[in-house]
Each structure stands twice: as structure tokens, then as C-alpha cells.
Scaffold this motif. Structure first.
Motif, PDB file in Angstrom:
ATOM      1  N   LYS A 175       0.839  -1.198   0.000  1.00 29.72           N
ATOM      2  CA  LYS A 175       0.000   0.000   0.000  1.00 29.72           C
ATOM      3  C   LYS A 175       0.879   1.256   0.000  1.00 29.72           C
ATOM      4  N   SER A 176       0.228   2.399   0.136  1.00 28.00           N
ATOM      5  CA  SER A 176       0.948   3.670   0.134  1.00 28.00           C
ATOM      6  C   SER A 176       1.842   3.788   1.372  1.00 28.00           C
ATOM      7  N   ARG A 177       2.789   4.725   1.298  1.00 24.92           N
ATOM      8  CA  ARG A 177       3.708   4.907   2.423  1.00 24.92           C
ATOM      9  C   ARG A 177       2.967   5.214   3.710  1.00 24.92           C
ATOM     10  N   LEU A 184       2.720  -0.309  10.551  1.00 31.39           N
ATOM     11  CA  LEU A 184       3.881  -0.595  11.397  1.00 31.39           C
ATOM     12  C   LEU A 184       3.728   0.051  12.776  1.00 31.39           C
ATOM     13  N   HIS A 185       3.266   1.276  12.786  1.00 32.01           N
ATOM     14  CA  HIS A 185       3.082   2.015  14.030  1.00 32.01           C
ATOM     15  C   HIS A 185       2.105   1.288  14.946  1.00 32.01           C
ATOM     16  N   VAL A 340       9.474   6.490  15.316  1.00 33.07           N
ATOM     17  CA  VAL A 340       9.830   6.990  13.990  1.00 33.07           C
ATOM     18  C   VAL A 340       8.629   6.986  13.058  1.00 33.07           C
ATOM     19  N   THR A 341       7.865   5.886  13.066  1.00 30.50           N
ATOM     20  CA  THR A 341       6.691   5.824  12.179  1.00 30.50           C
ATOM     21  C   THR A 341       5.630   6.844  12.588  1.00 30.50           C
ATOM     22  N   GLY A 342       5.515   7.118  13.877  1.00 24.85           N
ATOM     23  CA  GLY A 342       4.585   8.167  14.311  1.00 24.85           C
ATOM     24  C   GLY A 342       4.968   9.521  13.744  1.00 24.85           C
ATOM     25  N   LEU A 343       6.266   9.818  13.768  1.00 23.79           N
ATOM     26  CA  LEU A 343       6.746  11.077  13.191  1.00 23.79           C
ATOM     27  C   LEU A 343       6.536  11.103  11.680  1.00 23.79           C
ATOM     28  N   LEU A 344       6.755   9.955  11.014  1.00 24.52           N
ATOM     29  CA  LEU A 344       6.566   9.893   9.557  1.00 24.52           C
ATOM     30  C   LEU A 344       5.101  10.059   9.172  1.00 24.52           C
ATOM     31  N   ILE A 345       4.197   9.463   9.942  1.00 27.44           N
ATOM     32  CA  ILE A 345       2.762   9.626   9.674  1.00 27.44           C
ATOM     33  C   ILE A 345       2.382  11.092   9.738  1.00 27.44           C
ATOM     34  N   TRP A 346       2.863  11.776  10.786  1.00 27.38           N
ATOM     35  CA  TRP A 346       2.575  13.207  10.927  1.00 27.38           C
ATOM     36  C   TRP A 346       3.157  13.992   9.747  1.00 27.38           C
TER      37      TRP A 346
END
Length: 350
Positions: A175-177, A184-185, A340-346
Motif C-alpha cells: 500500500k501507500s507509504r 507498522l506504528h 519513527v513511524t509516528g513522526l513519519l505519519i505526521w
């Protein structure tokens, strides 16, 4: 009214506030779980030795260290009795600096010296606990612990209806990033939920204790220069401590820094409860007269002492040896990915 939308906003704010700090904490915490192994790996010719048939007397090892720094104040002596390939470490204070002197316990030869505060594992601990900025960094780390705890609890509440579904759905890699980051988060957040909750809670506990010590109302010892008593016959103290506590394996000798302070021999017995700290038994002696003052066993200590040491052992995963050390590192890395994934989602959504 506490709506899901409000809970998610709180979760996001707390996560973003603590995100980079949590990433640092997971990396430094992983190092501290293996601090002894890391220190030996980085300093193989200093802290490790080739085992031999018999050890030199403690007095002889202490004399070797003192010859290197004859005017230094003697602080403590770590014997590493349970590690046959580890050098004995004598800690001294010279001109305000704490120095570690390593002595081969089989030959009595000095293998090296280091300034304590410049040791890598020591700096990692200071970074982990206070951002190398005492005391203010410790206050910040206490707030980070609260943010981590609050982020886990609000995340668990927001996703309460679909927590277990992450295991059947997994991570949708094609799926999309944003969806991959979100999967993952959520997946690792559920896997490491109890671990993150415990790390946040115990971190807050430790820093709350730091605040109490900083602003406590108890009597403070005056910081005046005093001449510590001269200690001789260290091996006699070791023998007497083993007589006071049968089957004691002495591992640390804490020397008095003032005439009114005791000499303390710390160690463990075969029956020691590893959850109650690194050293679970101790014998105190009057440094001037040599008279035995008291015998301490962690199993007989009060509830506050036990709670503090159980929390520390659980926080650093030392209680179960290599098994818990590896598990704690895996959970710490999972926590890092959650951060890290939380920051990337934001970042993707903004």
C-alpha cells in the motif's frame, strides 16, 4: 467530553513532543542493557584479562592501583568476583576527577586507567538519564516519561476496538507509504505496549525520586574537605564479611570518604534474589576501629527499598541474564520504530 477525536489529538501531541527523545532513549537504553559487554568490547586490553589459576589478594591489587595515584582518595574497589576474565576496578578521586584504575587480578599488573566521566557507557547513562545536563536534563526526561506513558495509554484507548486485529491484518507493504507507516506504528505499538507502559512508568518514578532528592527537606551533609581514614588489611574485611554472612561472595568494597562514614563490603549469596538489585547483601564496619556495625540483606529490607530495586532491574532487563537482555533490546528497537513511524505519519499528513 473526552471524545475519540480529542484522545487522538492528545496522543499525537504527546507522541510528537517526546518522539525524538524516545528514539534517543531506546538507543542509549539498549546500550545500557549490555553496558558491561559493551565496555569490554570497546576496551578489551584494559577491562578484560586472561583467566589464571588463582587471584592475588585484594590488598596487593589495591597497592598496585595506589602506586599509580599515591595522593588520590580511595572511593571503591569492584572485584568482579563472578567474571573470571574481568579486571579488578579501583575507583579513585584525584583533583576532583574520578579515575578508574584496572588491575589484573591474577598478576597484580595495572592494565590501564580511565577518567570515569569520559567512559562511553558512563556518558550513555548520563545522556539517557539527564541529557548530559544535570539537573535540568533530568527534569526534561521526567516529562518525556510522562509523555511516553500518556501516548501509550491514549493510543490504546483510541484503538481499543481494533487492537488485536493488527495480528490478523499485519503490515500492508504494497500500500501507500502512509498506510505502511500506520500499519507498522499500530502493529509494533501493540506488540510493545506493555514494555512501553512499563518504561514510561518506571522512568517517571526514577525522575520523581531525583526531584525529591533535589528539593527534599532532609538534612544535608556539609561539603567540606575532610581527610578520609587510611584503610589497611582489606582482605581481613572481606574475610570478616564472609563470616558475618555465610556463603557471601564479596564484589564491591566502598571505602569511607570521611572518618564518620563506614567501610561497606557488598556482594551476593547463592540464595540472593536477583530482582532486588545488583548487590543484595552487605556488611558495614567502623572505618576507624574496624568494629562490625551491621549486616544487611535485601530480602529483609523495607518495601520501599525492594520496590526501587525491582523497578530498576525490570527497567534495564538485567534480572534474567542474556534472555531478558535480548528481549529488552528487541522491545526497545520496536519502540524506536513506533516513534519513527509516528513522526513519519505526521510528516506525510501535514
Amino acid at each position: 467530553m473526552l471524545t475519540d477525536k480529542l484522545v487522538f489529538r492528545i496522543h499525537r501531541v504527546l507522541g510528537l513532543t517526546a518522539g525524538l527523545f524516545i528514539l534517543m532513549l531506546t538507543l542509549t537504553g539498549s546500550i545500557l542493557v549490555l553496558d558491561s559487554q559493551v565496555d569490554a568490547w570497546l576496551n578489551p586490553g584494559v577491562v578484560t584479562v586472561e583467566p589464571a589459576a588463582s587471584r592475588q589478594p585484594a590488598d596487593a591489587l589495591l597497592a598496585s592501583a595506589r602506586r599509580q595515584f599515591p595522593t588520590a582518595t580511595l572511593l571503591n574497589m569492584r572485584l568482579y568476583a563472578g567474571e573470571s576474565d574481568r579486571a579488578t576496578r579501583v575507583e579513585l578521586k584525584e583533583k576532583g576527577e574520578r579515575i578508574w584504575v584496572y588491575v589484573n587480578p591474577y598478576t597484580g599488573a595495572v592494565t590501564g586507567t580511565r577518567e570515569r566521566e569520559k567512559a562511553f557507557v558512563r556518558q550513555m547513562r548520563e545522556l539517557h538519564e539527564s541529557l548530559l545536563w544535570e539537573p535540568y536534563g533530568g527534569y526534561i526526561m521526567g516529562l518525556v516519561g510522562l509523555c511516553l506513558l500518556g501516548s501509550v495509554l491514549t493510543g490504546a484507548w483510541y484503538y481499543r476496538k481494533s487492537l488485536l486485529s493488527v495480528f490478523s491484518m499485519g503490515v500492508r507493504w504494497k500500500k501507500s507509504r502512509r498506510i505502511v507507516y500506520a500499519d507498522l506504528h499500530k502493529y509494533l505499538g501493540v506488540v510493545a505496549m506493555l514494555f512501553m507502559t512499563w518504561m514510561g512508568a518506571t522512568g517517571v518514578f526514577f525522575h520523581w525520586e531525583h526531584l525529591e532528592r533535589s528539593f527534599g527537606n532532609g538534612p544535608q551533609r556539609p561539603k567540606t574537605e575532610v581527610t578520609p581514614p587510611t584503610i589497611t588489611a582489606v582482605d581481613t574485611y572481606l574475610t570478616r564479611s564472609q563470616q558475618a554472612i555465610p556463603q557471601l561472595t564479596p564484589d564491591l568494597i566502598a571505602f569511607p570518604e570521611a572518618p564518620d562514614r563506614p567501610l561497606v563490603v557488598r556482594g551476593n549469596t547463592p540464595e540472593s534474589n536477583r530482582m532486588l538489585g545488583r548487590f543484595t547483601a552487605a556488611v558495614e564496619f567502623d572505618a576507624l576501629t574496624g568494629v562490625q556495625h551491621k549486616v544487611f540483606r535485601a530480602e529483609e529490607a523495607d518495601a520501599e527499598y525492594k520496590l526501587e530495586h525491582v523497578f530498576e532491574e525490570l527497567h534495564f532487563g538485567r534480572f534474567g541474564g542474556p534472555v531478558t537482555q535480548i528481549l529488552w533490546i528487541v522491545m526497545a528497537l520496536a519502540t524506536a520504530v513506533v516513534s519513527v513511524t509516528g513522526l513519519l505519519i505526521w510528516w506525510v499528513k501535514r
